[in-house]
Design a protein around this motif. Structure first.
Motif, mmCIF file in Angstrom:
data_model
loop_
_atom_site.group_PDB
_atom_site.id
_atom_site.type_symbol
_atom_site.label_atom_id
_atom_site.label_comp_id
_atom_site.label_asym_id
_atom_site.label_seq_id
_atom_site.Cartn_x
_atom_site.Cartn_y
_atom_site.Cartn_z
ATOM 1 N N SER A 118 -0.617 6.142 -7.905
ATOM 2 C CA SER A 118 -2.068 6.306 -7.940
ATOM 3 C C SER A 118 -2.539 6.737 -6.560
ATOM 4 N N ILE A 119 -3.568 7.553 -6.502
ATOM 5 C CA ILE A 119 -4.149 7.932 -5.211
ATOM 6 C C ILE A 119 -4.820 6.689 -4.625
ATOM 7 N N PRO A 120 -4.449 6.306 -3.414
ATOM 8 C CA PRO A 120 -5.005 5.065 -2.858
ATOM 9 C C PRO A 120 -6.440 5.218 -2.376
ATOM 10 N N ASP A 160 9.268 3.476 1.756
ATOM 11 C CA ASP A 160 9.260 2.875 0.426
ATOM 12 C C ASP A 160 7.953 3.278 -0.253
ATOM 13 N N PRO A 161 8.012 3.979 -1.405
ATOM 14 C CA PRO A 161 6.770 4.389 -2.074
ATOM 15 C C PRO A 161 5.831 3.221 -2.336
ATOM 16 N N ALA A 162 6.385 2.042 -2.571
ATOM 17 C CA ALA A 162 5.560 0.866 -2.853
ATOM 18 C C ALA A 162 4.731 0.437 -1.645
ATOM 19 N N SER A 163 5.087 0.941 -0.462
ATOM 20 C CA SER A 163 4.345 0.584 0.748
ATOM 21 C C SER A 163 3.038 1.352 0.868
ATOM 22 N N VAL A 164 2.889 2.407 0.074
ATOM 23 C CA VAL A 164 1.679 3.236 0.142
ATOM 24 C C VAL A 164 0.589 2.575 -0.692
ATOM 25 N N LYS A 165 -0.315 1.882 0.002
ATOM 26 C CA LYS A 165 -1.338 1.102 -0.685
ATOM 27 C C LYS A 165 -2.759 1.476 -0.282
ATOM 28 N N ASP A 166 -2.916 2.210 0.829
ATOM 29 C CA ASP A 166 -4.232 2.595 1.326
ATOM 30 C C ASP A 166 -4.055 3.836 2.201
ATOM 31 N N TRP A 167 -5.154 4.290 2.813
ATOM 32 C CA TRP A 167 -5.056 5.503 3.617
ATOM 33 C C TRP A 167 -4.171 5.301 4.844
ATOM 34 N N ALA A 168 -4.273 4.161 5.465
ATOM 35 C CA ALA A 168 -3.491 3.917 6.687
ATOM 36 C C ALA A 168 -1.996 3.949 6.401
ATOM 37 N N SER A 169 -1.583 3.307 5.302
ATOM 38 C CA SER A 169 -0.152 3.289 4.981
ATOM 39 C C SER A 169 0.327 4.657 4.507
ATOM 40 N N GLN A 203 -10.077 18.004 -6.455
ATOM 41 C CA GLN A 203 -9.022 17.347 -5.677
ATOM 42 C C GLN A 203 -9.576 16.477 -4.548
ATOM 43 N N PHE A 204 -10.754 16.801 -4.053
ATOM 44 C CA PHE A 204 -11.354 16.020 -2.975
ATOM 45 C C PHE A 204 -11.997 14.732 -3.484
ATOM 46 N N LEU A 205 -12.456 14.738 -4.727
ATOM 47 C CA LEU A 205 -13.210 13.600 -5.254
ATOM 48 C C LEU A 205 -12.486 12.258 -5.170
ATOM 49 N N PRO A 206 -11.171 12.161 -5.451
ATOM 50 C CA PRO A 206 -10.540 10.840 -5.326
ATOM 51 C C PRO A 206 -10.653 10.246 -3.924
ATOM 52 N N TRP A 207 -10.594 11.086 -2.923
ATOM 53 C CA TRP A 207 -10.688 10.617 -1.541
ATOM 54 C C TRP A 207 -12.137 10.273 -1.208
ATOM 55 N N PHE A 208 -13.053 11.099 -1.670
ATOM 56 C CA PHE A 208 -14.488 10.869 -1.457
ATOM 57 C C PHE A 208 -14.918 9.579 -2.151
ATOM 58 N N TRP A 209 -14.570 9.446 -3.437
ATOM 59 C CA TRP A 209 -14.901 8.223 -4.166
ATOM 60 C C TRP A 209 -14.094 7.028 -3.644
ATOM 61 N N GLY A 210 -12.865 7.300 -3.215
ATOM 62 C CA GLY A 210 -12.018 6.228 -2.707
ATOM 63 C C GLY A 210 -12.535 5.623 -1.412
ATOM 64 N N GLY A 222 -7.432 0.168 0.114
ATOM 65 C CA GLY A 222 -6.498 -0.430 -0.834
ATOM 66 C C GLY A 222 -6.957 -0.323 -2.266
ATOM 67 N N GLY A 223 -6.010 -0.444 -3.159
ATOM 68 C CA GLY A 223 -6.318 -0.276 -4.568
ATOM 69 C C GLY A 223 -6.293 1.190 -4.955
ATOM 70 N N SER A 224 -6.516 1.448 -6.213
ATOM 71 C CA SER A 224 -6.504 2.824 -6.710
ATOM 72 C C SER A 224 -7.883 3.447 -6.575
#
Length: 417
Positions: free
Chosen positions: A286-288, A167-176, A205-212, A292-294
């Protein structure tokens, strides 16, 4: 204070980290003809070679000149060439009257002393979203008017996720997200594609993960930065992402996603038109962030700027051209053409009315960060290049994520000290 020539040479070196250095011809007739409020030719440079004079964009540029009582001579360069050509043209004393440049280049051009403040020109930027104008703001002063913004999110293939019972809605963080990728692989499909190429696209492309993860660009090798790089490396090692991410541009990464075999593709607003043509149902997430969160995402897009001219009498007409290109009606029209999110709330509202699919992108842009914001300015290119090099080293297995980012931090520290 450094001498102007030395400043330009320094700026050109910094810009080389963001764009490929290209040879510049012997100048142009940028000074045009005529001065003052009416008549003559005004030069305009932009990074849209895909749009010729017969395109909606080409026609708008010409019309804005006509409305200002002048002829606009438009020249379109590839984005990778435009910044360096601008610096060299300024060095030669023949900068264009108006120029549209990629937002991280603005600070480099400001350091070189070749852009006017919007306040000095009397340009109104009050309605522009703060985080969008921030990408072109240095020491509290803005040096251009954004024509629009774009950013990154996760496209997903509905059929692939359904087959994997995700379920796409289940993707909320890196683990999910990682759990979803594992299910997709188990179902015989491919996981996620992105660009980790050794250029600014890779850093973007790396920045969302780095900042996340809570990473700080002035401390590349913190535990938070290492966590982000480890995530990408683990995905490739586990087969959740293809090894060719190291060569993928954002375009080739999209082409992989468009095969219909991948569950997720990290890409931008500019692919919406292609998504509609892909032939399969898709959605946008949104990239998680790690927990959690965006995740914060980087702002892309260009600023309309007015380079410094010896003949200051030309500025009145240049201001009219900029104002025309960035008024609400023209932003609505051109941002649709360019697949940009408008930089003002009023125009964004009109965009969503016309195309509800833009809503998640407008939300993403609202929380986006300028790559040169937060006082980084011209330090960003000096940080970005070691960062994308670290991504290459770690994902390829040449170094551990910690070792790769230690090397990157050392190089960035020397470059920004």
């Amino acid at each position: 204070m450094r001498k102007p020539r030395r400043t330009l040479i320094t700026a050109i070196a910094a810009l080389g980290a963001l764009t490929s250095v290209a040879a510049c011809g012997g100048g142009s007739d940028s000074a045009g003809s005529g001065s003052g409020s009416t008549g003559g030719t005004y030069t305009f440079w932009d990074p849209y070679p895909q749009f010729d004079a017969s395109s909606a964009w080409g026609k708008l540029v010409a019309k804005c000149g006509t409305d200002a009582g002048v002829t606009v001579k438009r020249t379109a360069y590839d984005t990778t060439d435009l910044g360096n050509k601008a610096l060299l043209a300024a060095q030669q004393g023949n900068a264009p009257d108006v120029m549209l440049v990629d937002n991280p280049v603005v600070s480099t051009l400001v350091e070189a002393g070749i852009l006017n403040k919007t306040s000095d020109l009397g340009l109104d930027t009050a309605s522009i979203q703060k985080n969008i104008i921030g990408a072109g703001t240095i020491d509290g002063a803005s040096y251009g008017v954004p024509i629009g913004a774009n950013t990154l999110a996760l496209y997903y293939n509905k059929k692939v996720l359904s087959a994997a019972k995700v379920d796409p809605a289940s993707v909320k963080d890196w683990a999910s997200l990682t759990a979803a990728l594992k299910k997709v692989r188990a179902a015989g499909k491919k996981g996620i594609t992105f660009s980790a190429i050794n250029t600014e696209e890779g850093s973007f492309q790396f920045l969302p993960w780095f900042w996340g993860a809570g990473g700080d660009l002035t401390k590349l090798n913190s535990a938070k930065g290492v966590a982000a790089l480890t995530l990408w490396k683990d995905w490739v090692d586990e087969g959740y992402a293809p090894k060719d991410v190291l060569q993928n541009t954002q375009t080739t990464s999209w082409q992989e996603f468009a095969t219909g075999e991948y569950a997720f593709g990290e890409n931008g607003t500019w692919q919406l038109g292609n998504a509609e043509k892909a032939g399969f149902g898709y959605g946008v997430l949104s990239i998680p962030a790690q927990n959690g969160g965006s995740a914060p995402v980087p702002t892309g897009g260009e600023f309309v700027t007015v380079p410094v001219q010896k003949d200051t009498g030309r500025y009145d007409v240049s201001k009219k051209i900029v104002t025309c290109l960035t008024n609400s009606a023209n932003l609505l029209a051109t941002d649709t053409t360019l697949a940009y999110v408008a930089p003002t709330a009023a125009v964004q509202s009109e965009q969503v009315k016309a195309d509800p699919a833009l809503k998640p992108w407008i939300d993403a842009v609202a929380s986006a960060r300028g790559r040169t914001s937060g006082g980084l300015g011209t330090k960003y290119p000096v940080i970005s290049q070691p960062m994308w090099t670290a991504v290459q080293s770690a994902v390829s297995g040449a170094k551990s994520p910690q070792e790769a980012l230690d090397t990157a931090q050392s190089a960035a520290g020397k470059g920004t000290s």
